[in-house]
Design a protein around this motif. Sequence first.
Motif, PDB file in Angstrom:
ATOM      1  N   LYS A  89     127.437  14.237  52.665  1.00  0.00           N
ATOM      2  CA  LYS A  89     126.099  13.644  52.546  1.00  0.00           C
ATOM      3  C   LYS A  89     126.018  12.755  51.304  1.00  0.00           C
ATOM      4  CE  LYS A  89     121.253  14.892  51.776  1.00  0.00           C
ATOM      5  NZ  LYS A  89     120.312  16.038  51.582  1.00  0.00           N
ATOM      6  N   ASN A  90     126.506  13.255  50.163  1.00  0.00           N
ATOM      7  CA  ASN A  90     126.443  12.482  48.923  1.00  0.00           C
ATOM      8  C   ASN A  90     127.280  11.210  49.022  1.00  0.00           C
ATOM      9  OD1 ASN A  90     124.788  14.383  47.721  1.00  0.00           O
ATOM     10  ND2 ASN A  90     126.478  15.508  46.783  1.00  0.00           N
ATOM     11  N   ILE A  91     128.440  11.306  49.662  1.00  0.00           N
ATOM     12  CA  ILE A  91     129.302  10.131  49.791  1.00  0.00           C
ATOM     13  C   ILE A  91     128.665   9.097  50.715  1.00  0.00           C
ATOM     14  CG2 ILE A  91     131.534   9.323  50.670  1.00  0.00           C
ATOM     15  CD1 ILE A  91     132.726  11.988  49.733  1.00  0.00           C
ATOM     16  N   CYS A  92     128.084   9.570  51.826  1.00  0.00           N
ATOM     17  CA  CYS A  92     127.460   8.651  52.786  1.00  0.00           C
ATOM     18  C   CYS A  92     126.257   7.925  52.183  1.00  0.00           C
ATOM     19  CB  CYS A  92     127.025   9.414  54.035  1.00  0.00           C
ATOM     20  SG  CYS A  92     128.394   9.984  55.070  1.00  0.00           S
ATOM     21  N   HIS A  93     125.567   8.589  51.257  1.00  0.00           N
ATOM     22  CA  HIS A  93     124.358   7.999  50.670  1.00  0.00           C
ATOM     23  C   HIS A  93     124.609   7.372  49.301  1.00  0.00           C
ATOM     24  CE1 HIS A  93     122.610  10.618  53.772  1.00  0.00           C
ATOM     25  NE2 HIS A  93     121.570   9.814  53.737  1.00  0.00           N
ATOM     26  N   ALA A  94     125.866   7.335  48.860  1.00  0.00           N
ATOM     27  CA  ALA A  94     126.173   6.758  47.556  1.00  0.00           C
ATOM     28  C   ALA A  94     125.907   5.259  47.557  1.00  0.00           C
ATOM     29  CB  ALA A  94     127.628   7.039  47.195  1.00  0.00           C
ATOM     30  N   GLN A  95     125.185   4.806  46.549  1.00  0.00           N
ATOM     31  CA  GLN A  95     124.870   3.376  46.411  1.00  0.00           C
ATOM     32  C   GLN A  95     125.996   2.696  45.633  1.00  0.00           C
ATOM     33  OE1 GLN A  95     122.115   1.968  47.927  1.00  0.00           O
ATOM     34  NE2 GLN A  95     121.878   4.037  48.787  1.00  0.00           N
ATOM     35  N   ALA A  96     127.110   2.485  46.308  1.00  0.00           N
ATOM     36  CA  ALA A  96     128.266   1.892  45.648  1.00  0.00           C
ATOM     37  C   ALA A  96     129.106   1.155  46.668  1.00  0.00           C
ATOM     38  CB  ALA A  96     129.097   2.977  44.964  1.00  0.00           C
ATOM     39  N   SER A  97     129.961   0.268  46.167  1.00  0.00           N
ATOM     40  CA  SER A  97     130.846  -0.480  47.060  1.00  0.00           C
ATOM     41  C   SER A  97     131.916   0.438  47.621  1.00  0.00           C
ATOM     42  CB  SER A  97     131.506  -1.632  46.294  1.00  0.00           C
ATOM     43  OG  SER A  97     132.384  -1.120  45.301  1.00  0.00           O
ATOM     44  N   LEU A  98     132.430   0.068  48.779  1.00  0.00           N
ATOM     45  CA  LEU A  98     133.491   0.845  49.406  1.00  0.00           C
ATOM     46  C   LEU A  98     134.732   0.879  48.514  1.00  0.00           C
ATOM     47  CD1 LEU A  98     134.579   2.394  51.852  1.00  0.00           C
ATOM     48  CD2 LEU A  98     135.245   0.180  52.844  1.00  0.00           C
TER      49      LEU A  98
END
Length: 327
Positions: free
Chosen positions: A223-232
């Motif tokens: 969940k945290n990774i999917c919603h992280a506001q960061a570039s791939l």
Amino acid sequence: MTIVRFFKDWTLPIAIAVGSVLYLTFAYVPFLDGPATAMAPFFDAILPLFMFLILYVTFCKVDFHKMRPVQWHLWVAVFQMVFVTILMAIILSYQLTGSELVLMEALLCCVVAPCAAAAPVVTQKLGGNLEQMTTYTFLSNFITALAIPLCFPLIEKDADMTFWSAFLLILNKVCMVLVLPMLLAYITKHYIRPLHRRVVSIKDLSYYLWAISLSIVTGATVKNICHAQASLALLLAIALLGLVFCIVQFAVGRWIGHYWDHTTEAGQGLGQKNTAFAIWIAYTYLTPLSSVGPGCYILWQNIVNSIEIWQHRKKENCLAKKAHASN
């Protein structure tokens, strides 16, 4: 029997897969939005209970008279602080900002985090010394409680943190997570013996409780990774370098341990981290995005643990076959 053995050998990757699939299913199937929202508080509340039960069951098997510091404890702690010092030097020397700072903070959380509370569970599964591992778990948390208030204000100068407030806050969490289940296990072992016999008679109980909790933690991590506001690119860099640091810490720990014939214990002591704690310190004191680092680390360390358990079980089977053949 082959299916049962497969599940026993690869319990941890299966738990990770189940947690990931369940989160993605509930997150992206529209008609499951309602149940997902309703169940979220339940899973948040039940995870600490699982960790408490895991440690309580494990500590019921500890011989408290054998808990004392040994030589490998010192050297594992020294190398942990060496890794912390190297990362701190890179951050401060190059005055990193932006994505580079987030990347280094993510790695720092994976290094400064204490030994996982579940490390004694894996150590016991691998045939290691439960008392030495339990002792180091306590020592490691104390070392982390000292290191964080000393290091983090140098990175995040705006962080609302004094040495004593952070030190006491971390120690309070250690008491709730480690001391209380140990105290209850001690009381059970010495004063409620029928319950103690029942708890220790259930083989691998703490291990399978941990597998269930791992599924819950994995769901939260995805969940945290999917919603992280960061570039791939940044997320991939954090994940890949987290894997490198995971392998390095396990390898260095095992290298230290081989000098005292305790490779398993020292490897787990340096490599297996309390990632839930690491995520908390990232959110509390550093850039919240850096919590992706320990979030990925939990996946890597449990894959390493699974390989170790598979190798150990394979070795046990070979020895059993040789013993049977000789008879």
